[in-house]
Design a protein around this motif. Structure first.
Motif, PDB file in Angstrom:
ATOM      1  N   GLY A  58       0.822  -1.217   0.000  1.00 61.52           N
ATOM      2  CA  GLY A  58       0.000   0.000   0.000  1.00 61.52           C
ATOM      3  C   GLY A  58       0.848   1.255   0.000  1.00 61.52           C
ATOM      4  N   THR A  59       1.989   1.198   0.702  1.00 60.77           N
ATOM      5  CA  THR A  59       2.873   2.384   0.728  1.00 60.77           C
ATOM      6  C   THR A  59       3.626   2.524  -0.608  1.00 60.77           C
ATOM      7  N   LEU A  60       3.526   1.489  -1.433  1.00 70.13           N
ATOM      8  CA  LEU A  60       4.218   1.514  -2.733  1.00 70.13           C
ATOM      9  C   LEU A  60       3.222   1.632  -3.880  1.00 70.13           C
ATOM     10  N   GLN A  61       2.043   2.236  -3.571  1.00 68.63           N
ATOM     11  CA  GLN A  61       1.002   2.525  -4.559  1.00 68.63           C
ATOM     12  C   GLN A  61       0.357   1.275  -5.158  1.00 68.63           C
ATOM     13  N   VAL A  62       0.372   0.204  -4.398  1.00 73.05           N
ATOM     14  CA  VAL A  62      -0.311  -1.013  -4.868  1.00 73.05           C
ATOM     15  C   VAL A  62      -1.366  -1.374  -3.839  1.00 73.05           C
TER      16      VAL A  62
END
Ligand code: EPZ
Length: 455
Positions: A58-62
């Motif tokens: 989530g912190t990596l835009q996924v």
């Protein structure tokens, strides 16, 4: 903090299904970083480590979310982020698995070095050696690995280390090599089924990989990967753990939703110890009613006996007749379970990279402390066989890798309760050891069904 209260000495019966593989689902989830478009993953277990990796993604835009049917849907919302934060990676070593996908797809990765571990030294030098061979510029700064490459190029890489190959290292290098220009050969690649499953996922997304399951992988570079659907393989370590639950309680149980071909070494070893095992398609019938005898077990890379079950085997062998030796050549320091098993009456001592076990010991319930994932499982198994109640504290270690283990064991008839770790929940026999113990359950040794099976 939770603990298990286990009342041992009960025979188990019935069938239980195994969940999806933690060690396949983690690298596959990480690899979705490298896939353009959305993916749908089936049979992903609901574990603390999976939730932690989903948070990291989530912190990596996924975005990772469970569908109503329990599948995992993965949707991309960008591809500029490249920092895997310490606060999340320190919770779960497998966070290092985002290194290869980030570098391969986004050209840059800044991943916190994984923290310490109770099972011994766990370097990542082979990961970095492989990525550097593909052309990445790598440096270590402030506890982070920073890897950058405008364009990766194919290379011939040898990934053998002092204790064999590296599972997550092979995953990282294989995933990054998918995007390298030209052909990459990985020699001394890990052959574990979980690496094969990741490779199959990447191929479904458009990668060109051959040699999966062998020590030599060949990867032809491609420009991009597209969203796909994949079903994660069953968890062979959970399957082995449940098989040993049947054996240590001298029970007959059936373990379903397994792939017996992934468990050949485990099946052979349990049969050598005296456990009856019959393969029935995607199920294994376990008959622990015979007498169990000592054995020598050596944990080595796949297809040999997996290091992830040596603690559980040690618990089982403590109840078998004779002197057993369990050696771990993958993680020579993976023996945190020895002292706690001894508290339950096991006659076991460590000699370097081996545990020497003198059996059979009559295990008695005790208050014990979990220290790492598989050591926790070994203590639970010993509790199932012990006379009287046991409590296993710090059960969060278990929750990292077993989906509702207490529910699975209860479905087989075991008396395992999850409670908050509080003085009121400690059985009287453990709270006051001088309390006369309740009459012990009829121990397996005297059970009329115990007989030497005909040769
Ligand atoms: C994976 O860990 C598994 N974890 C482990 O399962 C498993 O025990 C292990 O493989 C071995 O099968 C996951 O898949 C998330 P390795 P990994 O790299 O990849 C040395 C469990 O209980 N090594 O294969 O971290 C290392 O020190 C967990 O589910 C290097 O020398 O293990 C070890 O001796 C525990 N340099 C050996 O290789 C490196 O760069 C195997 O390690 C990497 C590893």
């Amino acid at each position: 903090m939770d603990m298990f209260v286990i009342r041992g000495g009960r025979r188990l019966a019935g069938a239980v299904a195994v969940s999806g593989s933690k060690n396949a689902a983690l690298p596959i989830l990480a690899a979705t970083l490298a896939v353009d478009g959305s993916c749908l993953l089936h049979n992903v277990p609901d574990l603390a480590d999976i939730r932690t990796l989903a948070e990291l993604l989530g912190t990596l835009q996924v975005e990772v979310r469970r569908t109503r049917t329990g599948a995992m849907q993965i949707v991309h919302h960008g591809d500029s982020a490249c920092v895997a934060d310490y606060e999340l990676v320190r919770k779960m070593r497998a966070g290092i698995s985002v290194l290869g996908p980030l570098l391969g797809r986004r050209g840059r990765a800044c991943v916190s070095l994984p923290g310490g571990c109770n099972i011994g030294h766990r370097p990542i030098d082979l990961h970095l050696k492989g990525l550097a061979a593909l052309g990445a510029e790598i440096r270590i700064e402030r506890g982070y690995v920073i890897a950058e490459a405008d364009r990766l190029h194919g290379a011939d890489i040898y990934l053998g280390g002092p204790c064999g190959s590296t599972v997550t290292g092979t995953c990282n290098v294989m995933t990054a090599a998918v995007f390298a220009e030209g052909t990459t050969t990985i020699e001394a690649a890990a052959c574990e089924p979980e690496v094969v499953d990741l490779g199959q996922f990447l191929i479904s997304a458009g990668a060109r990989i051959s040699g999966l399951g062998t020590p030599t992988l060949r990867i032809e570079g491609v420009d991009r990967l597209s969203g796909c659907e994949h079903t994660v393989i069953p968890d062979r370590i959970e399957a082995a753990t449940l098989m040993i639950a049947g054996a240590i309680t001298r029970s007959s149980v059936e373990i379903t939703h397994v792939e017996p071909a992934q468990l050949t070494a485990v099946i052979e070893k349990l049969r050598e110890i005296g456990v009856g095992i019959e393969c029935r398609g995607d199920a294994l019938a376990v008959d622990g009613s015979g007498s169990l005898t000592a054995a020598e077990c050596i944990a080595l890379p796949h297809p040999a006996l997996p290091t992830d079950i040596q603690a559980q085997l040690t618990a089982l062998l403590s109840t078998a007749e004779g002197i057993s030796i369990v050696t771990d050549k993958v993680f020579p320091d993976r023996f945190m379970h020895i002292a706690e098993l001894a508290r339950m009456g096991a006659r076991v001592r460590r000699e370097g990279a081996s545990a020497i076990i003198s059996g059979p010991a009559r295990l008695s319930g005790a208050a014990v402390m979990a220290s790492d994932l598989r050591a926790s499982a070994a203590l639970v198994l010993a509790g199932l066989a012990a006379d009287g109640p046991s409590i296993v504290r710090r059960i969060y270690h278990l929750d990292r890798g077993y989906e509702s283990l207490e529910t699975k064991l209860r479905s087989l008839g075991a008396d395992v309760q999850r409670t908050r770790d509080h003085a009121d929940h400690i059985p009287l026999e453990l709270a006051d050891p001088l309390t006369p113990a309740r009459p012990a359950a009829p121990h397996f040794a005297t059970h009329p069904s115990r007989k030497k099976r005909p040769a």
